[in-house]
Design an enzyme around this catalytic site. Structure first.
Site, mmCIF file in Angstrom:
data_model
loop_
_atom_site.group_PDB
_atom_site.id
_atom_site.type_symbol
_atom_site.label_atom_id
_atom_site.label_comp_id
_atom_site.label_asym_id
_atom_site.label_seq_id
_atom_site.Cartn_x
_atom_site.Cartn_y
_atom_site.Cartn_z
ATOM 1 N N ASP A 1 0.821 -1.218 0.000
ATOM 2 C CA ASP A 1 0.000 0.000 0.000
ATOM 3 C C ASP A 1 0.852 1.264 0.000
ATOM 4 O OD1 ASP A 1 -2.283 1.494 -0.001
ATOM 5 O OD2 ASP A 1 -2.775 1.167 2.100
ATOM 6 N N ASN B 1 -10.437 -3.191 -6.254
ATOM 7 C CA ASN B 1 -9.609 -2.264 -7.048
ATOM 8 C C ASN B 1 -10.203 -1.978 -8.433
ATOM 9 O OD1 ASN B 1 -6.403 -3.450 -5.735
ATOM 10 N ND2 ASN B 1 -7.688 -1.755 -5.047
HETATM 11 C C1 FPP Z 1 -2.089 -0.007 -3.325
HETATM 12 O O1 FPP Z 1 -1.542 1.295 -3.306
HETATM 13 C C2 FPP Z 1 -1.443 -0.790 -4.357
HETATM 14 C C3 FPP Z 1 -2.097 -1.454 -5.352
HETATM 15 C C4 FPP Z 1 -3.556 -1.426 -5.547
HETATM 16 C C5 FPP Z 1 -1.339 -2.235 -6.345
HETATM 17 C C6 FPP Z 1 -0.050 -2.841 -5.870
HETATM 18 C C7 FPP Z 1 0.794 -3.169 -7.031
HETATM 19 C C8 FPP Z 1 2.152 -3.166 -7.076
HETATM 20 C C9 FPP Z 1 3.027 -2.874 -5.921
HETATM 21 C C10 FPP Z 1 2.807 -3.454 -8.354
HETATM 22 C C11 FPP Z 1 3.068 -4.907 -8.534
HETATM 23 C C12 FPP Z 1 1.860 -5.624 -8.892
HETATM 24 C C13 FPP Z 1 1.480 -6.004 -10.135
HETATM 25 C C14 FPP Z 1 0.098 -5.749 -10.569
HETATM 26 C C15 FPP Z 1 2.341 -6.655 -11.089
HETATM 27 P P1 FPP Z 1 -2.519 2.486 -3.611
HETATM 28 O O2 FPP Z 1 -2.540 2.716 -5.056
HETATM 29 O O3 FPP Z 1 -3.861 2.204 -3.005
HETATM 30 O O4 FPP Z 1 -1.813 3.660 -2.860
HETATM 31 P P2 FPP Z 1 -2.506 4.861 -2.095
HETATM 32 O O5 FPP Z 1 -3.281 4.258 -0.950
HETATM 33 O O6 FPP Z 1 -1.350 5.680 -1.641
HETATM 34 O O7 FPP Z 1 -3.385 5.571 -3.075
#
Ligand code: FPP
Length: 234
Positions: A16, A64
């Site tokens: 996250d 998501n």
């Molecule tokens: C959450 O951070 C993260 C995700 C929904 C995706 C996680 C994916 C990766 C680390 C890349 C590797 C994975 C793949 C698909 C190959 P967020 O976007 O919710 O962050 P925020 O809470 O700061 O907005």
């Protein structure tokens, strides 16, 4: 022997903070996911080198899909185009795909299933990729499979226990020992509910793209200070 430094058998990470990492730099959210992917690549190598046998990652939740199309497409493209880089560097790693196989783009489902097929005989460690995953749907889908087997006289309901139930989940893997969620959020957001029953939880403030090898070492130190009793007394 109790003072021996313990390496958890199964580590799970809620990746996250990619979006906030990008925002802080004035970049698009997708650039946060790209940076998160680069971190995951290095980190998974380090985690397996440390002796962890199973690593579960929450790469994409069923929820998501509520994000905008550009971001969802970027994450799907990342999985199809780049995930193999992780496979290549982690020799003899078995890939498991945990999640609903419906509602996914054909190329995404093919990539996941191909990686599973190609690595099914690998024995060194397991990378469990939770994609289009929800902890509640994992349990509900298991219950449906059990009902189906019951209808076909394949199981005796009186025999059903936690261990047998666990085999009906998307993948039959050991309980989580250490669950990490980066970015300071203190919740598990529908991740591996059945398998985290006795997990030690750790919630560092670090945003996932910044979570490096040294941060994992700190997580291991925290884990080693915990007193795991599994409901018993010591
Ligand atoms: C959450 O951070 C993260 C995700 C929904 C995706 C996680 C994916 C990766 C680390 C890349 C590797 C994975 C793949 C698909 C190959 P967020 O976007 O919710 O962050 P925020 O809470 O700061 O907005």
């Amino acid at each position: 022997m109790d003072n021996e430094y313990k390496i958890p058998n199964h580590v799970a990470i809620i990746l996250d903070g990619n979006g906030r990492w990008a925002k802080k730099r004035g970049l698009k959210r997708s650039m946060g996911h790209k940076a998160g992917f680069d971190t995951l690549k290095k980190l998974s190598k380090y985690i397996f080198k440390k002796g962890v046998k199973t690593l579960s990652i929450f790469a994409f939740s069923t929820e998501n899909f509520k994000r905008n199309k550009e971001e969802v497409d970027y994450l799907m493209d990342l999985l199809v185009g780049k995930f193999r880089e992780i496979l290549k560097q982690n020799n003899n790693t078995k890939i498991l795909f945990s999640g609903r196989r419906t509602n996914l783009r054909d190329d995404v489902l093919n990539a996941l299933e191909q990686m599973e097929e190609e690595t099914k005989n690998n024995t060194e460690c397991v990378l469990n990729v939770c994609f289009n995953y929800g902890g509640k749907t994992d349990i509900v889908d298991a219950a449906k499979k059990i009902a189906e087997d019951y209808k076909n006289n394949l199981i005796d309901i009186n025999d059903l226990d936690e261990e047998k139930f666990g085999k009906y989940l998307y993948n039959s893997i050991p309980d989580i020992d250490l669950l990490i969620r980066t970015s300071g959020e203190i919740r598990i957001s529908n991740f591996m509910l059945f398998q985290s029953a006795y997990a030690e939880m750790y919630f560092p403030e670090t945003l996932f793209p910044d979570f490096k090898e040294k941060d994992f070492d700190v997580a291991l130190d925290v884990y080693n200070k915990r007193d795991r009793r599994f409901g018993g007394v010591k």
